[in-house]
Write a protein that holds these residues in place. Structure first.
Motif, PDB file in Angstrom:
ATOM      1  N   SER A  43       6.322  17.035  -8.667  1.00 25.11           N
ATOM      2  CA  SER A  43       6.291  17.519  -7.256  1.00 25.11           C
ATOM      3  C   SER A  43       7.707  17.475  -6.568  1.00 25.11           C
ATOM      4  O   SER A  43       7.749  18.300  -5.579  1.00 25.11           O
ATOM      5  N   ALA A  44       8.353  16.737  -6.719  1.00 26.43           N
ATOM      6  CA  ALA A  44       9.741  16.506  -6.260  1.00 26.43           C
ATOM      7  C   ALA A  44      10.770  17.473  -6.695  1.00 26.43           C
ATOM      8  O   ALA A  44      11.757  17.540  -6.220  1.00 26.43           O
ATOM      9  N   GLU A  45      10.276  18.256  -7.867  1.00 26.75           N
ATOM     10  CA  GLU A  45      11.364  19.158  -8.574  1.00 26.75           C
ATOM     11  C   GLU A  45      11.491  20.384  -7.729  1.00 26.75           C
ATOM     12  O   GLU A  45      12.592  20.968  -7.601  1.00 26.75           O
ATOM     13  N   ALA A  46      10.346  21.021  -7.102  1.00 30.37           N
ATOM     14  CA  ALA A  46      10.483  22.146  -6.335  1.00 30.37           C
ATOM     15  C   ALA A  46      11.260  23.286  -7.144  1.00 30.37           C
ATOM     16  O   ALA A  46      12.061  23.830  -6.705  1.00 30.37           O
ATOM     17  N   VAL A  47      10.618  23.563  -8.148  1.00 21.72           N
ATOM     18  CA  VAL A  47      11.178  24.732  -8.981  1.00 21.72           C
ATOM     19  C   VAL A  47      10.998  26.001  -8.674  1.00 21.72           C
ATOM     20  O   VAL A  47      11.436  27.029  -9.207  1.00 21.72           O
ATOM     21  N   ASP A  48       9.671  26.236  -8.280  1.00 18.29           N
ATOM     22  CA  ASP A  48       9.197  27.533  -7.886  1.00 18.29           C
ATOM     23  C   ASP A  48       8.649  27.520  -6.674  1.00 18.29           C
ATOM     24  O   ASP A  48       8.082  26.610  -6.133  1.00 18.29           O
ATOM     25  N   ALA A  49       7.599  28.639  -6.367  1.00 18.47           N
ATOM     26  CA  ALA A  49       6.997  28.757  -5.123  1.00 18.47           C
ATOM     27  C   ALA A  49       5.704  27.961  -5.061  1.00 18.47           C
ATOM     28  O   ALA A  49       4.990  27.618  -3.831  1.00 18.47           O
ATOM     29  N   GLY A 245       4.830  17.731   4.047  1.00 16.25           N
ATOM     30  CA  GLY A 245       5.732  17.309   3.118  1.00 16.25           C
ATOM     31  C   GLY A 245       6.966  16.751   3.686  1.00 16.25           C
ATOM     32  O   GLY A 245       7.178  17.370   4.662  1.00 16.25           O
ATOM     33  N   TYR A 246       7.489  15.922   2.968  1.00 13.62           N
ATOM     34  CA  TYR A 246       8.933  15.251   3.223  1.00 13.62           C
ATOM     35  C   TYR A 246       9.504  15.217   2.167  1.00 13.62           C
ATOM     36  O   TYR A 246       9.159  14.992   1.079  1.00 13.62           O
ATOM     37  N   MET A 247      10.978  15.869   2.067  1.00 13.76           N
ATOM     38  CA  MET A 247      11.842  15.643   0.725  1.00 13.76           C
ATOM     39  C   MET A 247      13.135  15.064   1.162  1.00 13.76           C
ATOM     40  O   MET A 247      13.808  15.628   2.208  1.00 13.76           O
ATOM     41  N   PHE A 248      13.485  14.001   0.504  1.00 10.91           N
ATOM     42  CA  PHE A 248      14.819  13.391   0.837  1.00 10.91           C
ATOM     43  C   PHE A 248      15.819  13.699  -0.460  1.00 10.91           C
ATOM     44  O   PHE A 248      15.271  13.105  -1.483  1.00 10.91           O
ATOM     45  N   THR A 249      16.682  14.290  -0.408  1.00 15.87           N
ATOM     46  CA  THR A 249      18.025  14.711  -1.255  1.00 15.87           C
ATOM     47  C   THR A 249      18.905  13.606  -1.229  1.00 15.87           C
ATOM     48  O   THR A 249      19.598  13.501  -0.212  1.00 15.87           O
ATOM     49  N   LEU A 250      18.802  12.783  -2.323  1.00 13.14           N
ATOM     50  CA  LEU A 250      20.146  11.765  -2.075  1.00 13.14           C
ATOM     51  C   LEU A 250      21.337  12.226  -2.589  1.00 13.14           C
ATOM     52  O   LEU A 250      22.364  12.061  -1.851  1.00 13.14           O
ATOM     53  N   ASP A 251      21.510  12.942  -3.753  1.00 19.11           N
ATOM     54  CA  ASP A 251      22.662  13.841  -3.859  1.00 19.11           C
ATOM     55  C   ASP A 251      22.157  15.007  -4.948  1.00 19.11           C
ATOM     56  O   ASP A 251      21.015  15.418  -4.947  1.00 19.11           O
ATOM     57  N   GLU A 252      23.100  15.533  -5.442  1.00 12.47           N
ATOM     58  CA  GLU A 252      22.500  16.790  -6.175  1.00 12.47           C
ATOM     59  C   GLU A 252      21.555  16.555  -7.414  1.00 12.47           C
ATOM     60  O   GLU A 252      21.018  17.698  -7.656  1.00 12.47           O
ATOM     61  N   ASN A 253      21.521  15.529  -7.806  1.00 12.13           N
ATOM     62  CA  ASN A 253      20.814  15.099  -8.861  1.00 12.13           C
ATOM     63  C   ASN A 253      19.493  14.363  -8.720  1.00 12.13           C
ATOM     64  O   ASN A 253      18.546  14.482  -9.715  1.00 12.13           O
ATOM     65  N   SER A 311       0.752  11.638  -1.718  1.00 10.52           N
ATOM     66  CA  SER A 311       1.526  11.483  -2.964  1.00 10.52           C
ATOM     67  C   SER A 311       2.969  11.020  -2.610  1.00 10.52           C
ATOM     68  O   SER A 311       3.422  11.613  -1.496  1.00 10.52           O
ATOM     69  N   ALA A 312       3.638  10.247  -3.465  1.00  7.02           N
ATOM     70  CA  ALA A 312       4.976  10.030  -3.604  1.00  7.02           C
ATOM     71  C   ALA A 312       5.636  10.129  -4.971  1.00  7.02           C
ATOM     72  O   ALA A 312       4.970  10.111  -6.008  1.00  7.02           O
ATOM     73  N   ASN A 313       6.613  10.995  -4.856  1.00  9.33           N
ATOM     74  CA  ASN A 313       7.295  11.331  -6.059  1.00  9.33           C
ATOM     75  C   ASN A 313       8.668  11.386  -6.265  1.00  9.33           C
ATOM     76  O   ASN A 313       9.461  11.341  -5.077  1.00  9.33           O
ATOM     77  N   VAL A 314       9.457  11.469  -7.529  1.00  8.10           N
ATOM     78  CA  VAL A 314      10.741  11.478  -7.619  1.00  8.10           C
ATOM     79  C   VAL A 314      11.328  12.299  -8.823  1.00  8.10           C
ATOM     80  O   VAL A 314      10.537  12.577  -9.829  1.00  8.10           O
ATOM     81  N   PHE A 315      12.384  13.077  -8.482  1.00  8.48           N
ATOM     82  CA  PHE A 315      12.781  13.831  -9.634  1.00  8.48           C
ATOM     83  C   PHE A 315      14.554  13.332  -9.898  1.00  8.48           C
ATOM     84  O   PHE A 315      15.215  13.102  -8.846  1.00  8.48           O
ATOM     85  N   HIS A 316      14.727  13.285 -11.098  1.00  8.66           N
ATOM     86  CA  HIS A 316      16.273  13.003 -11.123  1.00  8.66           C
ATOM     87  C   HIS A 316      16.865  13.707 -12.571  1.00  8.66           C
ATOM     88  O   HIS A 316      16.209  13.875 -13.614  1.00  8.66           O
ATOM     89  N   GLN A 317      17.936  14.247 -12.261  1.00 11.48           N
ATOM     90  CA  GLN A 317      18.642  15.208 -13.450  1.00 11.48           C
ATOM     91  C   GLN A 317      19.551  14.085 -14.079  1.00 11.48           C
ATOM     92  O   GLN A 317      20.670  13.962 -13.239  1.00 11.48           O
ATOM     93  N   PHE A 318      19.523  13.754 -15.179  1.00 15.46           N
ATOM     94  CA  PHE A 318      20.042  12.697 -15.794  1.00 15.46           C
ATOM     95  C   PHE A 318      21.742  13.371 -16.442  1.00 15.46           C
ATOM     96  O   PHE A 318      22.595  12.764 -16.298  1.00 15.46           O
ATOM     97  N   ASP A 319      21.447  14.728 -16.841  1.00 16.42           N
ATOM     98  CA  ASP A 319      22.627  15.258 -17.227  1.00 16.42           C
ATOM     99  C   ASP A 319      22.287  16.866 -17.251  1.00 16.42           C
ATOM    100  O   ASP A 319      21.349  17.136 -16.891  1.00 16.42           O
TER     101      ASP A 319
END
Length: 473
Positions: A43-49, A245-253, A311-319
């Motif tokens: 849910s926090a990825e927001a990869v498409d519509a 909906g609310y989205m908090f972007t900590l950094d680019e990852n 809902s509460a969700n998180v997304f992280h790009q490791f590499d």
């Protein structure tokens, strides 16, 4: 979207609904194929519509105009083993085993469109199937006095808007216009009623029925071979709600999301039809029994309020290759209390399907792996609680139980503008015990019901296969 096409799209959605299967209760869980591939942990990825459904704040992350159109095919397998279902008199119901009551396969569509207006604003539109159920046990199975068939269909139109305050904070809002219709059928326990009137406190009433049939020229002897009558109800309604909906972007990852979808109140209005024409071969006997039942064809009304979710969700790009994600969704299922089927314009009491659902939590974790520039692989696992409290509150309309979901998926880029998503999920349900007793009986005048007890065990698992096409303008 042009108005003339909306009725066609709604009709297509309603004609292809699923057995109530993926999420707990009547809710159809996965609303996008990319989400299904991670067991809806993204849910926090927001990869498409499809972020319109999961978190509309994610619209601010999408460039240009995007469209995502998909479908999920549900292939259920469910068995029911009866362990002693009875009439209200305590006698066994008899009848046939419940076979092939779930459809071989059904398909649920989804459609999402997003458009970025500028660096701060984005809009979108979603069409999806929030709820669905389709079970047909037939008119002769052992639990027929509780239910012979149910069909619940819903489609949600969800226009949305999102605003990006700065590089860290985004907000989203959507309006939900939900169309719902339902059908429900069940047998009427005429044989049990005749048995109860053949002796004891009901003997006088039974003798009066025999005398009335004979006076009208009917054959009272046919009462000994009487079969079931049948009742059917239907209703439909539009309801309105909203989602945030609310989205908090900590950094680019790394980013975090919160999403809320409101409950929606429905007043399902339709009709009720009682059919006594096949109880015996004598129309006079059937007519007398129908009149004695106090059941008349009438309007029908069912008021219900759908659950809300948080809902509460998180997304992280490791590499550059790996990404991880997780989601926790709380569903306030106690909005769905007992279902009261009312018969306006008659003296007939309500028919009550007891539910008294409990609130639930769904937890999912998933990951992406960028196998190549054009192929991303996905996987996820989820545990979803059932809102059903106990075997005594399990009804054949929803033989639900806790379940595990195991999902895999992939995104394949066909070109810089288009891609295809594929997903497969296996859902493994715990055995669902049922020991449901209707607290009314067919001889009562203040309520409607058969007084039956349905006992048995449901064993269910299913596969879901999803495919979608995404395009960027």
């Amino acid at each position: 979207m042009q108005q003339k096409y909306l009725p066609l799209i709604i009709a297509a959605a309603l004609s292809a609904l699923s057995v109530s299967a993926q999420a707990s209760g009547y809710r159809f869980g996965s609303q996008s194929i990319s989400g299904q591939g991670t067991a809806d942990a993204n849910s926090a990825e927001a990869v498409d519509a499809s972020t319109i459904f999961y978190n509309p704040a994610g619209l601010t992350r999408l460039d240009g105009t995007q469209i995502s159109a998909g479908a999920t095919v549900v292939v259920p397998h469910s068995t029911f083993n009866d362990t002693g279902s009875t009439h209200f008199t305590g006698a066994p119901t008899g009848g046939t085993a419940a076979n092939d009551y779930a459809p071989n396969s059904v398909t649920a569509p989804s459609l999402y469109v997003s458009k970025k207006l500028n660096d701060q604003w984005a809009v979108g539109f979603g069409l999806f199937v929030p709820y669905g159920a389709k079970l047909d046990y037939g008119n002769t199975w052992t639990g027929r006095y509780a239910l012979s068939n149910i069909k619940l269909e819903a489609v949600n139109l969800n226009p949305s808007v999102a605003w990006k305050m700065n590089e860290h904070h985004s907000f989203g809002f959507g309006i939900d216009a939900e169309y719902m219709k339902a059908e429900l059928g069940q047998a009427v326990d005429v044989p049990g009623s005749i048995a109860a009137l053949s002796s004891g406190a009901g003997a006088a009433q039974g003798a009066a029925l025999i005398k009335q049939i004979a006076a009208l020229g009917g054959n009272p002897a046919l009462l000994r071979t009487a079969g079931d009558a049948h009742g059917s109800n239907d209703g439909k309604d539009w309801g309105w709600g909203f989602n945030l909906g609310y989205m908090f972007t900590l950094d680019e990852n790394t980013r975090f999301g919160l999403a809320y979808r409101s409950s929606i109140s429905h007043q399902l209005r339709g009709s009720t039809v009682w059919d006594f024409s096949k109880v015996t071969s004598d129309p006079i006997v059937n007519q007398v029994l129908a009149a004695a039942s106090h059941k008349t064809n009438s309007a029908a009304l069912v008021a219900l309020r759908t659950p809300e979710t948080l809902s509460a969700n998180v997304f992280h790009q490791f590499d550059s290759k790996w990404a991880g994600m997780a989601d926790v969704t709380f569903t306030r299922n106690n909005r769905m209390g007992d279902l009261d089927i009312q018969f306006p314009g008659t003296t007939e009491g309500n028919e009550v399907i007891r539910q008294q659902w409990k609130n639930t939590v769904r937890v999912s974790v998933g990951g992406n792996y960028a196998y190549s520039e054009n192929l991303t692989l996905r996987a996820g696992i989820a545990h979803d609680q059932s809102p059903v409290k106990s075997a005594e509150l399990t009804h054949p309309a929803l033989p639900d139980s806790d379940r595990m979901q195991y999902s895999v998926g992939a995104n394949w880029k066909l070109s810089p503008r288009s891609s295809i998503d594929f997903a497969y999920s296996f859902l493994d349900f715990k055995d669902a015990n049922i020991n449901y007793t209707n607290q009314c009986n067919p001889l009562a005048t203040s309520c409607t019901g058969n007084g039956e007890t349905t006992r048995g065990v449901y064993q269910t698992h299913m596969s879901l296969i999803g495919l979608s096409y995404n395009y960027k303008f």
